[in-house]
Each structure stands twice: as structure tokens, then as C-alpha cells.
Design a protein around this motif. Structure first.
Motif, PDB file in Angstrom:
ATOM      1  N   ASP A  67      -2.672   5.100   4.062  1.00 20.32           N
ATOM      2  CA  ASP A  67      -4.068   4.806   4.368  1.00 20.32           C
ATOM      3  C   ASP A  67      -4.926   5.959   3.829  1.00 20.32           C
ATOM      4  O   ASP A  67      -4.406   6.994   3.410  1.00 20.32           O
ATOM      5  CB  ASP A  67      -4.276   4.527   5.865  1.00 20.32           C
ATOM      6  CG  ASP A  67      -3.956   5.705   6.760  1.00 20.32           C
ATOM      7  OD1 ASP A  67      -4.244   6.849   6.347  1.00 20.32           O
ATOM      8  OD2 ASP A  67      -3.434   5.498   7.859  1.00 20.32           O
ATOM      9  N   THR A  73      -4.195   1.179  -2.375  1.00 21.45           N
ATOM     10  CA  THR A  73      -3.176   0.422  -3.115  1.00 21.45           C
ATOM     11  C   THR A  73      -2.786   1.128  -4.419  1.00 21.45           C
ATOM     12  O   THR A  73      -2.009   0.608  -5.202  1.00 21.45           O
ATOM     13  CB  THR A  73      -3.693  -0.983  -3.473  1.00 21.45           C
ATOM     14  OG1 THR A  73      -4.905  -0.830  -4.217  1.00 21.45           O
ATOM     15  CG2 THR A  73      -3.949  -1.815  -2.248  1.00 21.45           C
ATOM     16  N   TYR A  92      -8.856  -0.188  -2.848  1.00 19.33           N
ATOM     17  CA  TYR A  92      -8.746  -0.104  -1.392  1.00 19.33           C
ATOM     18  C   TYR A  92      -8.752  -1.488  -0.762  1.00 19.33           C
ATOM     19  O   TYR A  92      -9.400  -2.393  -1.259  1.00 19.33           O
ATOM     20  CB  TYR A  92      -9.942   0.664  -0.818  1.00 19.33           C
ATOM     21  CG  TYR A  92     -10.020   2.073  -1.304  1.00 19.33           C
ATOM     22  CD1 TYR A  92      -9.068   3.005  -0.911  1.00 19.33           C
ATOM     23  CD2 TYR A  92     -11.031   2.458  -2.171  1.00 19.33           C
ATOM     24  CE1 TYR A  92      -9.120   4.298  -1.370  1.00 19.33           C
ATOM     25  CE2 TYR A  92     -11.095   3.758  -2.638  1.00 19.33           C
ATOM     26  CZ  TYR A  92     -10.134   4.671  -2.232  1.00 19.33           C
ATOM     27  OH  TYR A  92     -10.176   5.947  -2.687  1.00 19.33           O
ATOM     28  N   ASN A  96       0.820  -1.219   0.000  1.00 20.37           N
ATOM     29  CA  ASN A  96       0.000   0.000   0.000  1.00 20.37           C
ATOM     30  C   ASN A  96       0.845   1.256   0.000  1.00 20.37           C
ATOM     31  O   ASN A  96       1.997   1.246   0.416  1.00 20.37           O
ATOM     32  CB  ASN A  96      -0.914  -0.004   1.214  1.00 20.37           C
ATOM     33  CG  ASN A  96      -0.155   0.053   2.524  1.00 20.37           C
ATOM     34  OD1 ASN A  96       0.606  -0.831   2.857  1.00 20.37           O
ATOM     35  ND2 ASN A  96      -0.347   1.090   3.258  1.00 20.37           N
ATOM     36  N   LEU A 109      -6.512   0.791   3.516  1.00 18.67           N
ATOM     37  CA  LEU A 109      -5.225   1.023   2.851  1.00 18.67           C
ATOM     38  C   LEU A 109      -5.475   1.302   1.370  1.00 18.67           C
ATOM     39  O   LEU A 109      -6.304   0.639   0.733  1.00 18.67           O
ATOM     40  CB  LEU A 109      -4.317  -0.203   3.008  1.00 18.67           C
ATOM     41  CG  LEU A 109      -3.973  -0.612   4.451  1.00 18.67           C
ATOM     42  CD1 LEU A 109      -3.106  -1.869   4.466  1.00 18.67           C
ATOM     43  CD2 LEU A 109      -3.276   0.526   5.200  1.00 18.67           C
TER      44      LEU A 109
END
Ligand SMILES: Nc1ncnc2c1ncn2[C@@H]1O[C@H](COP(=O)(O)OP(=O)(O)O)[C@@H](O)[C@H]1O
Ligand SMILES: O=P(O)(O)O[C@H]1O[C@H](CO)[C@@H](O[C@H]2O[C@H](CO)[C@@H](O)[C@H](O)[C@H]2O)[C@H](O)[C@H]1O
Length: 527
Positions: free
Chosen positions: A247, A386, A390, A244, A384
Motif C-alpha cells: 500500500d 500496482t 494506484y 499489488n 494499493l
């Protein structure tokens, strides 16, 4: 390195036999553990009056040429309450200790004439490798008191079972600890323990093994202590590791920097991209709830109605929270110097009767919507990003609630309320606390923040509801949806008020504004 004082541990016994050295354990409990545990980020009892630390059990786990002990440390407080923490320990000779992170050193020790350190085994590669091996082979390690069970999940690839894999501990600023294996697997060791299966393991295992929902890190295994005639205790869980970038709290903060820059230049601008990202998160949220909607599932996951037991539970929880927050505000009111915060606090206190009356409706209102297991502590920090999608993490539930309460089914609108509150936090934290807007007209800043919030909230909510299709399986009609959403928004904002008073007094106006927004909606409903 934690300061090594003259207090150190010594024993004539071999480390593998150390459990039989009562004097060493006694010294460990009285002279080492209090200062070590209080220096750990994950120890939640720092602000409380601690009366004792005791190693209630020490479970043996074989590691290369030695053993590690999973110490179950009992902490007693002045109000008779007890908490249990997991502290895995191992002994490492001084010549080998260079690779150990300073936070992992517990005490200097002379064991069987060898000079070394007792360390938190999280940082011991031998322990990391042993856990991975035991999980991949789904073994059980028998103890004097029950057994430690290692479970392998679908997320662990067959090709990794016997192949060599690198491992390392992560230093997280959070309430648990983690290690990673080959950048592929993330193993969380739970620090605070509960005499029940951790809700996170139940949720991740259910979603991985019984649904197609792919936006969680897949379940790769768990570690559990099973004692005879006792509830099991979850010690750890392994998942696939997520590559990731950040957040979504951090990501939303970056997007808001662009918004603030435009606003300072007298432009109201939200990039189209931001709406698409909010929609995608709403869609993933709805898909998660659809995966958890399993009418035919085992009782732990089967759908439930808004029965009297639940109505009374949620009503009591809300009223207790409200009482505690009113008392806290009355106590703190004269020390609030910021006029905006003072006005919001006043509006909240003045609306007590209206809020109580609204909360009472949960006991009697016709409610045909359904309840399911939900995430339970859903906010932007739990997702998270990416890059193009998500991944939702941290299904442990609200830290303030007991484990039993964390497993109670709610309308999924409670998660929706959590995320909406989080968007409100994101814009408020940026607009009300940032240097760029500090000298600007407060009313203008608030109006722009409100506009951003409403647009984002509508976008999120519309996409969330649309993803389910019609008729909606979990929500009966718009009237119920609006009512329940307001109840959960109120509950969350009232909870946050206590959190901010304790941890971030400068942010108190954010949940207060959230509460006042709900009050205005209740007033509209009464008109
Ligand atoms: N599966 C995962 N892959 C990669 N990083 C993860 C994963 N799970 C958690 N993390 C990282 O660890 C941090 C803490 O995880 P979280 O589940 O929130 O732990 P805690 O229970 O301690 O709050 C997250 O913010 C994230 O950065
Ligand atoms: O993530 P945790 O389980 O530790 O949750 C606690 O801390 C959160 C703050 O980190 C707190 O969340 C509140 O602040 C967030 C921004 O920092 C915001 O996104 C959330 O919406 C807001 O509730 C959470 O309430 C608390 O339980």
C-alpha cells in the motif's frame, strides 16, 4: 489452534437440523462464543464489558453435502448497547480438518455421533465455493426470516460463471475477513453488521456501474440479508482482486528511508520520481471525485449545497471532538513526559478560544462550494500500489462514525485533508521516531520534516486542483477552498489525537503538530 478445552458441543441431531437443538445453542452462546470471539482480530468489543453473546439468527446456506449457518451474533454490553457480528459456521469431520487454519477452529464437537469441529466457515472450501456460485448465479436463498440475496456485478467475467475456480481464506490483520478466488476476485465478509446497506457497497457499485473511473477494484457482487419490513443488512462484497506490491503507506515509508539517509549525510534530497508519484495519486484522487460528482444521479449521489443542516452537523461534530480531546489532554497532561509533546499540547490548549471562533465560522460564512459522496477515510494505507499506478480501496468510511453519518456528503476536500494528514504522518513517523535521527539536533530534524511535508503537500494539492480544470465545478474560489481545507485538516488531526492517545501514545505529537500547524494558519488569516 485455539485451545480446545473440555467444553465441547454435542448433539444427537444431524448438523443440517442443528438449529433445532436449543441446548447446543445455549452452550455455544455461553461457553464457546465469549472466548472465541474475544480471540478474533475482527471483534471490536474486546475492551468493553460484555454481558451476553446470543445467536439472534442463523441463516442457512447450502454447501456441498451439508449446510453452513450465517450466525448473526448479538453482543450486549453493560451500557445497554448492542453490536451484531457475522460468524458463518460449518461442521467438519475430524478426518477432514487438517486443511483448516487454526484460527478457524471454534470448538470440538460430536454431532450425530461424528467427531469433528465447528469451524468458522470462512475457512471451509465448501462454503467459499458456495458463495462464489451463488454470487455468479445471482441467486436468493430463502430463510424463515427473509432471504439472503446474492447480486452479481459487472466486474465478474462471464467466463468465470460456470468454470471451476480455486478458493482460499485470507488471514488479514483487519476488522473484516476475506477470501480470494483464483487470484482474480477478493470477497470481503463484513464482521460488524449494521442495519443499512454498507456504504462501501454503495460506493463501489456506483463507481463501477455508473462511471468510467477504473482505479478501484471493480464491483463483482454482494451478499445481503433482506428481512421483511426491516432495513437490509450487507454481509459481504466481492471485487476484482488487485495484483499489488504494497500500500502507499509502505511505499512512502520506503521512499522516506532514502530521504533520511541523505539527510543524515547533510543533503536535502527528494527524488524527482517521488513528486511524479505524489502527482499521480493527486490526479487519481481528483478523478475519483469527478466520478462521484453526479448532479443528475439518484438522491444518494446527487450533489448538495452547504445548507444549514450540514453546517450544524459539521460544527457539532468538530466541537464535540474538540471537547472530548481537551478533556482527555487535561486528564493526561501531567503524565506527558516528552517536552516537545508537552509544548505542543500546551499550544493547543492555549488556542482554545481561537479554534472555537474559527470553528463557528462554518455556521455563517458564505459557502457556495458543493458536497458529494466521498471516500471518507482516505489515507495512504487505503491505496494499493500496482507498480505504475494506484487502486483505491476500503470505502467503508470512518470506523468511529455511525453508518448514517458515514453516508453524509462532504466537500471532497475532506478526503484531500485525510491524504495530506497522512503525508504528514509518514514524514513525522520516519523523522521523529527513527534511530538514524535520534541523536540529531531536534530543531534541524523538525525543519527538514516540515520542508518535506510542505513540498509534498503543495505538489499534491496543486495537481489535485489542476486536474479539475477551470472553473472548478465543486469549489467556488480559493478563499473557500483554503477555509474548508483548514476545517477538515483540523477535524482530522483532532480525531487522530484521540486515536493516538488510545492506541499509540508515542505518536501523540504527530496529530498535535498537525493541530498546531492549523492554529498557525488561522493566526495568519487573522493578521
Ligand atoms: N480488491 C483487493 N485486491 C487485493 N487485495 C485487497 C483488495 N481489497 C483489499 N485488499 C487487501 O486487504 C487488506 C484489507 O482491506 P480493507 O478494504 O482495508 O479491509 P478492512 O475493511 O478490513 O480494513 C488491504 O490492506 C489489502 O491488502
Ligand atoms: O485504516 P483504519 O480505518 O483502521 O483507520 C484507523 O487507523 C489508522 C492507522 O492505521 C489511522 O490513521 C492514522 O495513522 C496512519 C498511519 O498509521 C496515517 O496514515 C493516517 O493519516 C492517520 O490518520 C486512522 O486515523 C484510524 O481511523
Amino acid at each position: 489452534m485455539n485451545e480446545i478445552t473440555s467444553t465441547n458441543l454435542s448433539s444427537l441431531k444431524a448438523w443440517e437440523d442443528i438449529k433445532n437443538d436449543k441446548a447446543l445453542f445455549s452452550k455455544f452462546e455461553t461457553e464457546i462464543l465469549p472466548s472465541y470471539m474475544n480471540s478474533c482480530r475482527w471483534f471490536a468489543g474486546k475492551a468493553r464489558t460484555q454481558q451476553y453473546f446470543k445467536v439472534a439468527s442463523a441463516l442457512e446456506i447450502p454447501i456441498k453435502d451439508s449446510i453452513a449457518l450465517l450466525c448473526i451474533v448479538e453482543v450486549g454490553y453493560d451500557n445497554q448497547e448492542i453490536e451484531r457480528y457475522l460468524l458463518p459456521v460449518s461442521f467438519i469431520e475430524a478426518s477432514q480438518s487438517n486443511a483448516i487454519a487454526p484460527v478457524g477452529i471454534i470448538s470440538l464437537a460430536y454431532i450425530n455421533e461424528k467427531r469433528g469441529f465447528v469451524i468458522d466457515a470462512l475457512y471451509d472450501e465448501r462454503f467459499q465455493q458456495a458463495l462464489f456460485y451463488q454470487i455468479s448465479h445471482a441467486e436468493s436463498v430463502y430463510q424463515q426470516d427473509g432471504k439472503v440475496d446474492f447480486v452479481r456485478g459487472k466486474g465478474l467475467s462471464g467466463e468465470d460463471i460456470n468454470a471451476p475456480i480455486t478458493s482460499k481464506a485470507l488471514t488479514l490483520s483487519s476488522s473484516n475477513s476475506a477470501m480470494v478466488f483464483g487470484e482474480k476476485y477478493f470477497l470481503k465478509l463484513y464482521r460488524k453488521l449494521f442495519k443499512e446497506t454498507n456504504p462501501e457497497v454503495e460506493m463501489i457499485e456506483f463507481l463501477t456501474e455508473h462511471s468510467d473511473f477504473a482505479f478501484i477494484p471493480a464491483f463483482a457482487g454482494s451478499i445481503t440479508w433482506q428481512q421483511e419490513s426491516e432495513s437490509e443488512i450487507t454481509l459481504g462484497m466481492m471485487q476484482r482482486m488487485v495484483d499489488n506490491q504494497a500500500d502507499t503507506w509502505e511505499m512512502t515509508g520506503n521512499q522516506l528511508t532514502d530521504f533520511v539517509t541523505a539527510f543524515v549525510d547533510k543533503t536535502f534530497a527528494i527524488k524527482e520520481d517521488v513528486f511524479s508519484q505524489v502527482e499521480l495519486l493527486a490526479q487519481r484522487t481528483a478523478e475519483m471525485h469527478l466520478a462521484l460528482y453526479a448532479p443528475e444521479a439518484e438522491p444518494m449521489f446527487a450533489t448538495q449545497k452547504f445548507d444549514d443542516t450540514y453546517r450544524q452537523f459539521i460544527h457539532k461534530r468538530l466541537c464535540d471532538l474538540l471537547d472530548r480531546r481537551y478533556n482527555l489532554l487535561i486528564e493526561k497532561y501531567t503524565s506527558i513526559t516528552d517536552p516537545v509533546t508537552r509544548k505542543l499540547a500546551w499550544d493547543f490548549m492555549e488556542a482554545k478560544e481561537l479554534i472555537d471562533e474559527f470553528a463557528d465560522q462554518i455556521l455563517t460564512k458564505d459557502l457556495d462550494s458543493l458536497r458529494i459522496r466521498i471516500h471518507g477515510d482516505y489515507h495512504l494505507g487505503q491505496v494499493l500500489a500496482t507498480g505504475n499506478d494506484y487502486i483505491i480501496i476500503d470505502f467503508e468510511g470512518e470506523p468511529e462514525s455511525s453508518i448514517t453519518d458515514r453516508k453524509i456528503m462532504h466537500s471532497p476536500l475532506k478526503d484531500v485533508a485525510g491524504m495530506i494528514r497522512s503525508y504528514h504522518y509518514a514524514i513525522s513517523a520516519k523523522m521523529l521516531n527513527s534511530n538514524e535521527t535520534a541523536d540529531m539536533d531536534a530543531f534541524r530534524v523538525q525543519t527538514a520534516a516540515d520542508r518535506w511535508y510542505r513540498l509534498i503537500m503543495q505538489t499534491y494539492l496543486e495537481k489535485y486542483l489542476e486536474t479539475f480544470g477551470h472553473p472548478h465545478p465543486l469549489f467556488k474560489n480559493n478563499n473557500e477552498t483554503n477555509f474548508l481545507l483548514l476545517i477538515y485538516l483540523l477535524e482530522k488531526a483532532v480525531y487522530e489525537l484521540g486515536y493516538e492517545i488510545s492506541y499509540r501514545p508515542d505518536w501523540v505529537k504527530i496529530p498535535l503538530k498537525g493541530i498546531v500547524n492549523v492554529i498557525r494558519e488561522i493566526e495568519k488569516m487573522k493578521m
